[in-house]
Enzyme design. Structure first.
Site, PDB file in Angstrom:
ATOM      1  N   THR A 101       0.830  -1.215   0.000  1.00  0.00           N
ATOM      2  CA  THR A 101       0.000   0.000   0.000  1.00  0.00           C
ATOM      3  C   THR A 101       0.860   1.259   0.000  1.00  0.00           C
ATOM      4  O   THR A 101       0.542   2.254  -0.669  1.00  0.00           O
ATOM      5  CB  THR A 101      -0.945   0.006   1.217  1.00  0.00           C
ATOM      6  OG1 THR A 101      -1.865  -1.084   1.089  1.00  0.00           O
ATOM      7  CG2 THR A 101      -1.716   1.308   1.321  1.00  0.00           C
ATOM      8  N   SER A 140      -7.071  -1.087  -6.636  1.00  0.00           N
ATOM      9  CA  SER A 140      -6.649  -1.319  -5.257  1.00  0.00           C
ATOM     10  C   SER A 140      -5.149  -1.554  -5.291  1.00  0.00           C
ATOM     11  O   SER A 140      -4.593  -1.910  -6.334  1.00  0.00           O
ATOM     12  CB  SER A 140      -7.364  -2.547  -4.688  1.00  0.00           C
ATOM     13  OG  SER A 140      -6.713  -3.042  -3.524  1.00  0.00           O
ATOM     14  N   THR A 141      -4.484  -1.367  -4.169  1.00  0.00           N
ATOM     15  CA  THR A 141      -3.088  -1.792  -4.100  1.00  0.00           C
ATOM     16  C   THR A 141      -2.954  -3.248  -4.536  1.00  0.00           C
ATOM     17  O   THR A 141      -1.983  -3.636  -5.191  1.00  0.00           O
ATOM     18  CB  THR A 141      -2.549  -1.648  -2.660  1.00  0.00           C
ATOM     19  OG1 THR A 141      -2.474  -0.266  -2.321  1.00  0.00           O
ATOM     20  CG2 THR A 141      -1.174  -2.293  -2.503  1.00  0.00           C
ATOM     21  N   ASN A 142      -3.975  -4.051  -4.201  1.00  0.00           N
ATOM     22  CA  ASN A 142      -3.869  -5.494  -4.366  1.00  0.00           C
ATOM     23  C   ASN A 142      -3.927  -5.965  -5.812  1.00  0.00           C
ATOM     24  O   ASN A 142      -3.657  -7.138  -6.080  1.00  0.00           O
ATOM     25  CB  ASN A 142      -4.969  -6.187  -3.559  1.00  0.00           C
ATOM     26  CG  ASN A 142      -4.893  -5.829  -2.089  1.00  0.00           C
ATOM     27  OD1 ASN A 142      -3.880  -5.308  -1.618  1.00  0.00           O
ATOM     28  ND2 ASN A 142      -5.958  -6.090  -1.355  1.00  0.00           N
ATOM     29  N   THR A 187      36.940 -35.905 -12.900  1.00  0.00           N
ATOM     30  CA  THR A 187      35.709 -36.177 -12.164  1.00  0.00           C
ATOM     31  C   THR A 187      36.082 -36.436 -10.717  1.00  0.00           C
ATOM     32  O   THR A 187      37.068 -37.129 -10.431  1.00  0.00           O
ATOM     33  CB  THR A 187      34.963 -37.404 -12.736  1.00  0.00           C
ATOM     34  OG1 THR A 187      35.827 -38.538 -12.698  1.00  0.00           O
ATOM     35  CG2 THR A 187      34.521 -37.155 -14.172  1.00  0.00           C
ATOM     36  N   SER A 318      47.297  -9.615  -1.705  1.00  0.00           N
ATOM     37  CA  SER A 318      47.613  -9.773  -0.289  1.00  0.00           C
ATOM     38  C   SER A 318      48.300  -8.541   0.247  1.00  0.00           C
ATOM     39  O   SER A 318      49.084  -7.895  -0.447  1.00  0.00           O
ATOM     40  CB  SER A 318      48.509 -10.996  -0.088  1.00  0.00           C
ATOM     41  OG  SER A 318      48.934 -11.096   1.259  1.00  0.00           O
ATOM     42  N   SER A 319      48.033  -8.253   1.518  1.00  0.00           N
ATOM     43  CA  SER A 319      48.723  -7.156   2.191  1.00  0.00           C
ATOM     44  C   SER A 319      50.043  -7.614   2.799  1.00  0.00           C
ATOM     45  O   SER A 319      50.823  -6.797   3.290  1.00  0.00           O
ATOM     46  CB  SER A 319      47.834  -6.586   3.300  1.00  0.00           C
ATOM     47  OG  SER A 319      47.546  -7.608   4.262  1.00  0.00           O
ATOM     48  N   LYS A 324      51.268 -12.005  -4.841  1.00  0.00           N
ATOM     49  CA  LYS A 324      50.069 -12.847  -4.845  1.00  0.00           C
ATOM     50  C   LYS A 324      48.923 -12.120  -5.549  1.00  0.00           C
ATOM     51  O   LYS A 324      48.639 -10.955  -5.277  1.00  0.00           O
ATOM     52  CB  LYS A 324      49.661 -13.198  -3.417  1.00  0.00           C
ATOM     53  CG  LYS A 324      48.599 -14.283  -3.314  1.00  0.00           C
ATOM     54  CD  LYS A 324      48.449 -14.734  -1.855  1.00  0.00           C
ATOM     55  CE  LYS A 324      47.552 -15.948  -1.737  1.00  0.00           C
ATOM     56  NZ  LYS A 324      46.149 -15.629  -1.963  1.00  0.00           N
TER      57      LYS A 324
END
Length: 467
Positions: A101, A140-142, A187, A318-319, A324
């Site tokens: 609504t 209607s909203t519906n 697999t 990486s820090s 990397k």
């Protein structure tokens, strides 16, 4: 701040004088500060709401329920909104109580105020054109809200499918580029039999292409709408024949083949089409995530993993570890997929929570579907342009894996028997020797015969029997 005073069921409240929305929208914005995501985050939904209101105004005019002056003003306001004007005025949160609504009234109030100004009146002067009596007439909203949702989701799908198709095309391009590169298929993470890297990427493309068709099928279900059913599907407060006429009008102005639901009472409470659409998005998310897992595995290393492909480096990984580079793009796709899968569960629970003639949880259903489409679109574009198109094959690694693999012995089973093949495979595994060298050493086959049987032409397709 300059304000104007507006009145509703609960009394008077001041609204910013420059706001195009009204009192009910303002109340809803205060009540539902939940996600921080306003409905304007999904412009497809806002355009769809405007189209529903435009179709209703035109049909009401046909029934002489709206004057030409009011109709023209409402239609003009709706057309402005479909051209992406006033979207910042759609401020209610995507998650809200009331079965939508608040969203419906946000649309009604913005359209009414824009129309009022076009007629030469002030915003909030609803005696001349009213959000409920005029913009929401015969609705209607519906029925208006879920119809707009069906339309908005299709618009969002229209934007998403090209991104998915483009990703599919990128995978097909890689399939052609890598068609000559022999590698091992696997697999259960164990060596299986040879294939080409091109076949692997072709399979990715095909599996995504299947779901382009499934999305089209899901959109077809969303073309059956309940507009004209009003509150619970009985069509109360509408003239005879209204539903068919208003849906035909909406189909015409939206360009979508919309039709009235066969049973408007059923359609007002049933969320089946939304659940089906959500399931398709979940299916696609699972496929995209599995493909991303494969890309991460195939590119693992670069020295101690499979290393059969190299993903384009997008940022330092990486820090603390110099040099990397991480597979950040597939990882982001994985996370997008997990969110879409989780959203499907939310849609499922919300659809189940419907009671009697209405489902009050529609806002969450619509939010999750639109958000999933938006995320998948962005993620597919990211994966294509920041990963797939820049992938490089490591032909040496692919060849080395084939040469050192025990799995190639499968191609020799029809010629040396399963028992001999099993014994050779075990010996190769224990000693580190190659299958080819062990077979030659035991005089089970000649090198020429082996070269023929272990050629790509022999291992990559069914054998053609001599006639």
């Amino acid at each position: 701040m300059n304000t104007r005073s507006e009145y509703d069921l609960l009394g008077y409240q001041d609204v910013p004088s420059d706001a195009w929305y009204g009192i009910q929208t303002q109340r809803a914005a205060a009540n539902f500060a939940i996600t921080g995501v306003p409905i304007s985050h999904f412009p497809e939904l806002i355009r769809a709401l405007a189209l529903v209101k435009q179709a209703a105004a035109l049909t009401n005019h046909d029934y002489r329920l709206l004057s030409t002056e009011k109709t023209d003003a409402i239609v003009s306001a709706c057309q402005d909104i479909t051209q992406d004007q006033y979207h910042d005025q759609f401020i209610v949160d995507v998650i809200q109580g009331g079965a939508g609504t608040s969203t419906n009234m946000n649309a009604n109030e913005v359209i009414a105020n824009v129309a009022l100004v076009k007629l030469g009146h002030a915003r909030g002067d609803y005696q001349f054109l009213h959000p409920n009596d005029d913009v929401n007439r015969s609705q209607s909203t519906n029925d208006a809200y879920p119809t707009a949702a069906c339309l908005g989701i299709q618009f969002a799908a229209d934007a998403f499918v090209p991104a998915l198709a483009s990703l599919k095309a990128a995978l097909e391009d890689k399939g052609r580029e890598f068609a000559h590169i022999l590698k091992m298929g696997r697999t259960q993470l164990q060596d299986a039999v040879p294939m080409t890297l091109g076949q692997e990427f072709d399979a990715f493309a095909v599996t995504l292409g299947e779901d382009i068709d499934r999305i089209s099928e899901a959109c077809a279900l969303l073309c059956e709408v309940n507009l004209g059913g009003t509150a619970i599907g009985t069509g109360i407060n509408t003239p005879d024949g209204y539903s068919a006429k208003v849906v035909a009008c909406l189909a015409n102005i939206s360009g979508k083949p919309l039709v009235p639901a066969t049973n408007l009472v059923e359609a007002t409470s049933d969320m089946g089409a939304f659940v089906f659409f959500s399931g398709i998005l979940k299916r696609l998310a699972i496929k995209l995530s599995k493909m991303s897992n494969d890309l991460r595995l195939l590119s693992s290393g670069p020295r101690t993993g499979l290393g059969e492909i190299q993903l384009p480096p997008m940022q330092p990984g990486s820090s603390i570890m110099p040099g990397k580079v991480n597979p950040v793009i597939p990882e982001a796709m994985n996370q997008t997929a997990y969110q879409v899968i989780a959203a499907d569960l939310a849609v499922t629970l919300a659809a189940e929570a419907g009671q009697l003639q209405l489902n009050a949880m529609e806002p969450m259903i619509i939010y999750n579907l639109l958000n999933s489409l938006k995320m998948l679109k962005e993620a597919c574009q990211m994966l294509e342009h920041r990963c797939i198109r820049g992938i490089i094959a490591n032909e040496q690694a692919c060849a080395a894996h084939v040469d050192n693999s025990i799995g190639i012995i499968t191609a020799l089973v029809p010629h040396i028997g399963y028992s001999n093949a099993s014994r050779i495979a075990h010996t190769a595994l224990m000693t580190g020797g190659t299958v080819k060298a062990l077979i030659i050493a035991e005089n089970l086959m000649s090198e020429a015969q082996l070269n023929l049987l272990l050629s790509p032409q022999s291992m990559l397709a069914p054998h053609k029997e001599a006639s």
